[in-house]
Design a protein around this motif. Structure first.
Motif, short mmCIF file in Angstrom:
data_model
loop_
_atom_site.label_atom_id
_atom_site.label_comp_id
_atom_site.label_asym_id
_atom_site.label_seq_id
_atom_site.Cartn_x
_atom_site.Cartn_y
_atom_site.Cartn_z
N GLY A 544 0.87 -1.17 0.00
CA GLY A 544 0.00 0.00 0.00
C GLY A 544 0.91 1.22 0.00
N GLY A 545 0.71 2.15 0.93
CA GLY A 545 1.57 3.33 0.96
C GLY A 545 2.76 3.16 1.90
N LYS A 546 2.83 2.01 2.57
CA LYS A 546 3.82 1.86 3.62
C LYS A 546 5.15 1.33 3.10
CE LYS A 546 4.24 -0.46 8.01
NZ LYS A 546 4.15 -1.90 8.16
N ILE A 547 6.24 2.12 3.29
CA ILE A 547 7.56 1.70 2.83
C ILE A 547 8.17 0.72 3.84
CG2 ILE A 547 9.87 2.48 2.17
CD1 ILE A 547 7.70 3.56 0.33
N LEU A 548 8.60 -0.44 3.35
CA LEU A 548 9.17 -1.45 4.24
C LEU A 548 10.70 -1.45 4.21
CD1 LEU A 548 6.96 -4.56 3.36
CD2 LEU A 548 6.61 -2.94 5.21
N ALA A 549 11.26 -1.06 3.08
CA ALA A 549 12.71 -1.12 2.94
C ALA A 549 13.16 -0.17 1.85
CB ALA A 549 13.13 -2.55 2.59
N ARG A 550 14.43 0.29 1.94
CA ARG A 550 14.94 1.20 0.92
C ARG A 550 16.44 1.04 0.77
NH1 ARG A 550 14.14 7.40 -0.47
NH2 ARG A 550 16.14 7.72 -1.50
N GLU A 551 16.92 1.12 -0.48
CA GLU A 551 18.35 1.17 -0.76
C GLU A 551 18.57 2.22 -1.85
OE1 GLU A 551 20.97 -0.68 0.39
OE2 GLU A 551 20.03 -2.44 1.35
N ASN A 552 19.77 2.84 -1.86
CA ASN A 552 20.08 3.79 -2.92
C ASN A 552 21.16 3.24 -3.82
OD1 ASN A 552 18.31 5.77 -2.00
ND2 ASN A 552 19.83 6.48 -0.51
N ILE A 553 21.01 3.49 -5.12
CA ILE A 553 22.08 3.13 -6.05
C ILE A 553 22.73 4.43 -6.51
CG2 ILE A 553 22.65 1.98 -8.22
CD1 ILE A 553 20.11 0.30 -7.85
N LYS A 554 24.01 4.58 -6.24
CA LYS A 554 24.72 5.83 -6.54
C LYS A 554 24.86 6.03 -8.04
CE LYS A 554 26.67 7.00 -2.34
NZ LYS A 554 26.93 5.78 -1.54
N PRO A 555 24.87 7.27 -8.49
CA PRO A 555 25.03 7.54 -9.92
C PRO A 555 26.42 7.15 -10.43
CG PRO A 555 24.98 9.60 -8.70
CD PRO A 555 24.71 8.52 -7.71
N TYR A 556 26.54 7.08 -11.74
CA TYR A 556 27.73 6.53 -12.37
C TYR A 556 28.05 7.36 -13.60
CZ TYR A 556 30.55 2.69 -14.31
OH TYR A 556 31.53 1.91 -14.81
N ARG A 557 29.32 7.42 -14.02
CA ARG A 557 29.64 8.18 -15.23
C ARG A 557 29.29 7.33 -16.43
NH1 ARG A 557 35.24 10.97 -14.24
NH2 ARG A 557 34.40 11.94 -16.10
N LYS A 558 28.88 8.00 -17.51
CA LYS A 558 28.37 7.24 -18.63
C LYS A 558 29.47 6.75 -19.57
CE LYS A 558 24.22 7.01 -21.34
NZ LYS A 558 23.14 7.82 -21.88
N ASP A 559 30.43 7.62 -19.92
CA ASP A 559 31.40 7.22 -20.92
C ASP A 559 32.43 6.27 -20.33
OD1 ASP A 559 33.23 6.92 -22.88
OD2 ASP A 559 33.48 9.06 -23.30
N VAL A 560 32.29 5.01 -20.69
CA VAL A 560 33.17 4.01 -20.09
C VAL A 560 34.62 4.21 -20.50
CG1 VAL A 560 31.52 2.16 -19.75
CG2 VAL A 560 32.63 2.42 -21.97
N THR A 561 34.85 4.99 -21.58
CA THR A 561 36.22 5.14 -22.06
C THR A 561 36.89 6.37 -21.48
OG1 THR A 561 35.57 6.45 -23.94
CG2 THR A 561 35.61 4.07 -24.24
N ALA A 562 36.11 7.21 -20.80
CA ALA A 562 36.66 8.48 -20.33
C ALA A 562 37.89 8.28 -19.46
CB ALA A 562 35.60 9.25 -19.58
N LYS A 563 37.90 7.19 -18.72
CA LYS A 563 39.02 7.02 -17.80
C LYS A 563 40.27 6.50 -18.50
CE LYS A 563 37.39 2.55 -16.03
NZ LYS A 563 35.99 2.47 -16.45
N LEU A 564 40.13 6.11 -19.76
CA LEU A 564 41.31 5.64 -20.49
C LEU A 564 42.05 6.84 -21.05
CD1 LEU A 564 39.73 2.78 -22.57
CD2 LEU A 564 41.12 2.56 -20.51
N TYR A 565 43.31 6.98 -20.70
CA TYR A 565 44.06 8.06 -21.31
C TYR A 565 44.73 7.51 -22.54
CZ TYR A 565 47.53 5.62 -18.54
OH TYR A 565 48.30 4.65 -17.99
N GLY A 566 45.44 8.38 -23.30
CA GLY A 566 46.10 7.90 -24.51
C GLY A 566 45.06 7.68 -25.58
N GLY A 567 45.53 7.50 -26.81
CA GLY A 567 44.56 7.51 -27.90
C GLY A 567 44.43 6.19 -28.64
N ASP A 568 44.41 5.07 -27.93
CA ASP A 568 44.23 3.82 -28.67
C ASP A 568 42.80 3.72 -29.18
OD1 ASP A 568 43.92 1.31 -29.64
OD2 ASP A 568 45.04 0.32 -28.03
N VAL A 569 42.64 4.12 -30.45
CA VAL A 569 41.30 4.25 -31.01
C VAL A 569 40.55 2.91 -31.04
CG1 VAL A 569 39.97 4.88 -33.05
CG2 VAL A 569 41.97 6.22 -32.40
N THR A 570 41.26 1.86 -31.43
CA THR A 570 40.55 0.58 -31.58
C THR A 570 40.02 0.11 -30.22
OG1 THR A 570 42.68 -0.50 -31.41
CG2 THR A 570 41.69 -0.33 -33.61
N ARG A 571 40.82 0.31 -29.20
CA ARG A 571 40.40 -0.12 -27.87
C ARG A 571 39.17 0.67 -27.43
NH1 ARG A 571 40.66 -2.48 -23.33
NH2 ARG A 571 41.20 -1.55 -21.33
#
Ligand code: GTP
Length: 605
Positions: A544-571
């Motif tokens: 009904g309206g009663k909350i029994l439990a709660r967890e938060n999922i923290k946000p995340y950066r979208k570009d998975v390649t952003a953390k890669l430095y250097g320019g290996d294009v194929t990778r």
């Protein structure tokens, strides 16, 4: 072959006690298949790929054997039965065409839960029971102990029990002899009007539904016009064959025989199990049919995206042609789009079905959490009293009515049989209590084995009870159950909210005493399963309206390649491609993408 020389029988056994191996041996000894055939291709009667993989018999298959005994030729019709708890209804329908059964028990494992269930099925049907111990070649086999168990539980005289090894081919002749000597011939009349019992069906690409029939009276020939007593539909007989075990076409079948009938039925939905078939224009007494298979577990099934809708629909249609135990209804969900709600005999049946969808049709659908069918009595209103419809049945949590409209809720129950060595008794009793079980019986079947009987709610066993029981007992405990109707029970709808939006696909119907625990588990699991997103996600469980439990999922950066430095294009390209592929497998729900596995994983272990 004269009726007096016909025997119809089944082999019934607990899973893995050697039913298929014995069936193969009987085929070999009667010359239906050659001995010494390719080992990898053994177990001729288990035809489906999933059966091979899982080593379980799903669809009952049959074979007609010719056996010479004392210079006389006998026709032995073997009706194979499936050996898993989910399929116990299929066992009972196969038995209706038999006069006797071979009760096969592993001489090492001893009597197990399905041995008990199967014994009572056969006993209740007044069938002759031939008790046989298998695997006497095993070093740990203890035939004496198992004979004693059979005597204690079923009052079987130990001197009548055959001892064989299906694998080594020891004692097979004794089994054949016992079939000929102890079973009666089928009670049939060749001079009466034709009638046959339809007791199984399968689907063929070219010929449509094929029905397995037992001819009770008279004769059926190619070209005959026949009629279903149930649907009144008329057909022309296009093909008739014996199963030896491969199909051997014949021109007619006479009373006492079992064979495959093809008559251009489009789907197995037309081939009603338990139906009586007769000639057009004749009136015959309908043969006692049997209870239709009743689905116990329901789940929503949706295409990954709507472009696959037609492909999935075709796959489901084709598979259900062959498995009339699956029920199909169209269903739609706000998050998942157009789909279906399917009913299965049990969780294993559901898994086998989805595995076949993938293997045979390359379909990878989203399958929602399974649910059982609940019964709800609504508060009386003038309208309801007028319609007489204050009782509703629901198996989709999305249809659970508002609490204020409910008078009383009921859940389906089962009678469960568990057989276990003593040492696991404590943990098994705890498991049953945790699952809200009520013990109705406990019997010692020998010095260190106990048989327990419990009344248990079906919903508590469909998901993982069998697996948990096996784990708790290192695989030694066995389990079987039968349906035992509805019982009043305090049920509520547990909702899952993602950022405040209820996701109906993740909601479930639970017993009030379990809501807190299940709610906590659900949000906890979802936190692990749902990948991080650009925004924070609040996962909540509520009634009904009663909350029994709660967890938060923290946000995340979208570009998975952003953390890669250097320019290996194929990778970089490769990573982006992987991310894109990953995306395809997501569904947007409440602006949050959920991996398809979420829906099934969340209720699994
Ligand atoms: P379901 O189809 O799942 O019901 O199993 P089943 O009862 O048909 O058992 P199946 O014939 O597949 O045999 C199970 C296992 O037991 C296989 O590994 C067989 O090789 C083995 N087995 C069967 N009979 C014998 C026997 O007489 N001796 C030994 N040692 N093993 C056997």
């Amino acid at each position: 072959i004269p009726v007096e020389q016909i025997r119809n029988f089944s082999i019934i056994a607990h899973v893995d006690h050697g039913k298929s191996t014995l069936a193969d041996r009987l085929l070999e000894h009667t010359g239906a298949i050659k001995t010494g055939r390719d080992k990898s291709n053994q177990q001729v009667l288990d035809k489906l790929q999933v059966e091979r993989e899982r080593g379980i018999t799903v669809k009952a298959q049959s074979a007609s054997l010719l056996y010479n005994y004392n210079g006389e030729k006998f026709l032995l019709n073997l009706i194979d039965t499936p050996g898993h708890v989910d399929f116990s209804n299929e066992v009972s329908r196969s038995l209706s065409a038999c006069q006797g059964v071979i009760l096969l028990v592993d001489a090492n494992d001893g009597v197990q839960a399905q041995t008990v269930a199967n014994f009572y099925l056969a006993f209740g049907n007044d069938l002759v029971i031939i008790p046989v111990l298998n695997k006497i070649d095993l070093p740990n086999a203890d035939p004496e102990r198992v004979c004693h168990q059979l005597q204690t539980l079923f009052d079987i005289d130990p001197s009548t029990i055959l001892k064989i090894s299906a694998k080594k081919g020891i004692g097979i002749d004794k089994v054949l002899e016992a079939i000929v000597k102890t079973l009666p011939s089928p009670p049939v009349d060749r001079n009466a009007k034709f009638r046959a019992l339809l007791f199984d069906s399968s689907h063929d690409k070219y010929r449509g539904a094929l029905s397995l029939i037992f001819v009770k009276d008279g004769t059926i020939s190619l070209g005959d016009n026949i009629c279903s007593a149930h649907t009144k539909k008329e057909y022309e007989v296009k093909s008739l064959s014996l199963l030896r075990p491969d199909e051997v076409p014949v021109k007619k079948l006479v009373a006492g025989q079992i064979g495959l009938l093809g008559c251009n039925m489009r789907s197995s939905k037309e081939a009603h199990i338990g139906d009586t078939i007769h000639h057009v224009g004749e009136t015959v007494e309908v043969l006692p049919g049997f209870q239709p298979l009743k689905p116990m577990v329901f789940a929503g099934i949706y295409p990954m995206d709507q472009s696959q809708h037609i492909h999935l629909r075709n796959a489901i249609e084709k598979l259900t042609l062959n498995d009339s135990a699956v029920t199909v209804e169209v269903d739609t969900s706000p998050a998942l789009g157009q789909g279906w709600r399917l009913g299965f005999l049990g969780l294993l049946h559901m898994e086998v079905f989805s595995q076949r969808l993938e293997q045979e049709y390359g379909a990878e659908p989203i399958i929602t959490a399974p649910s059982v069918t609940y019964k709800i009595k609504l508060k009386p209103t003038k309208q309801l009293i007028k319609d007489g419809s204050d009782i509703i049945y629901i198996n989709n949590p999305a249809h659970f009515p508002d609490t204020v409209k409910i008078e009383e809720t009921f859940e389906p129950m089962v009678k469960a049989t568990i057989i276990t060595p003593d040492e696991y008794l404590g943990s098994i009793i705890s498991l049953c209590m945790e699952r809200r079980g009520v013990q109705t019986n406990a019997t010692n079947i020998d010095n260190n084995r106990v048989m327990l009987q419990y009344d248990l709610p079906l919903c508590e066993i469909v998901l993982d009870f069998h697996d948990t029981l096996k784990t708790l007992s290192s695989g030694y405990a066995s389990f079987d159950y039968e349906d035992s109707g509805y019982q009043s029970s305090n049920l509520v709808k547990l909702q899952i909210l993602l950022n405040g939006t209820a996701v109906d696909e993740l909601s479930s119907i639970v017993h009030i005493t379990k809501s807190q625990t299940i709610g906590k588990q659900m949000v906890h699991r979802l936190k692990d399963i749902i990948p991080r997103q650009m925004v924070q996600i609040a996962v909540q469980a509520a009634i009904g309206g009663k909350i029994l439990a709660r967890e938060n999922i923290k946000p995340y950066r979208k570009d998975v390649t952003a953390k890669l430095y250097g320019g290996d294009v194929t990778r970089r390209m490769k990573l982006l491609a992987q991310q894109a592929a990953g995306k395809k497998k997501m569904r947007m729900v409440a602006n949050i993408s959920l991996p398809r596995e979420t829906f099934i994983d969340v209720l699994k272990k």
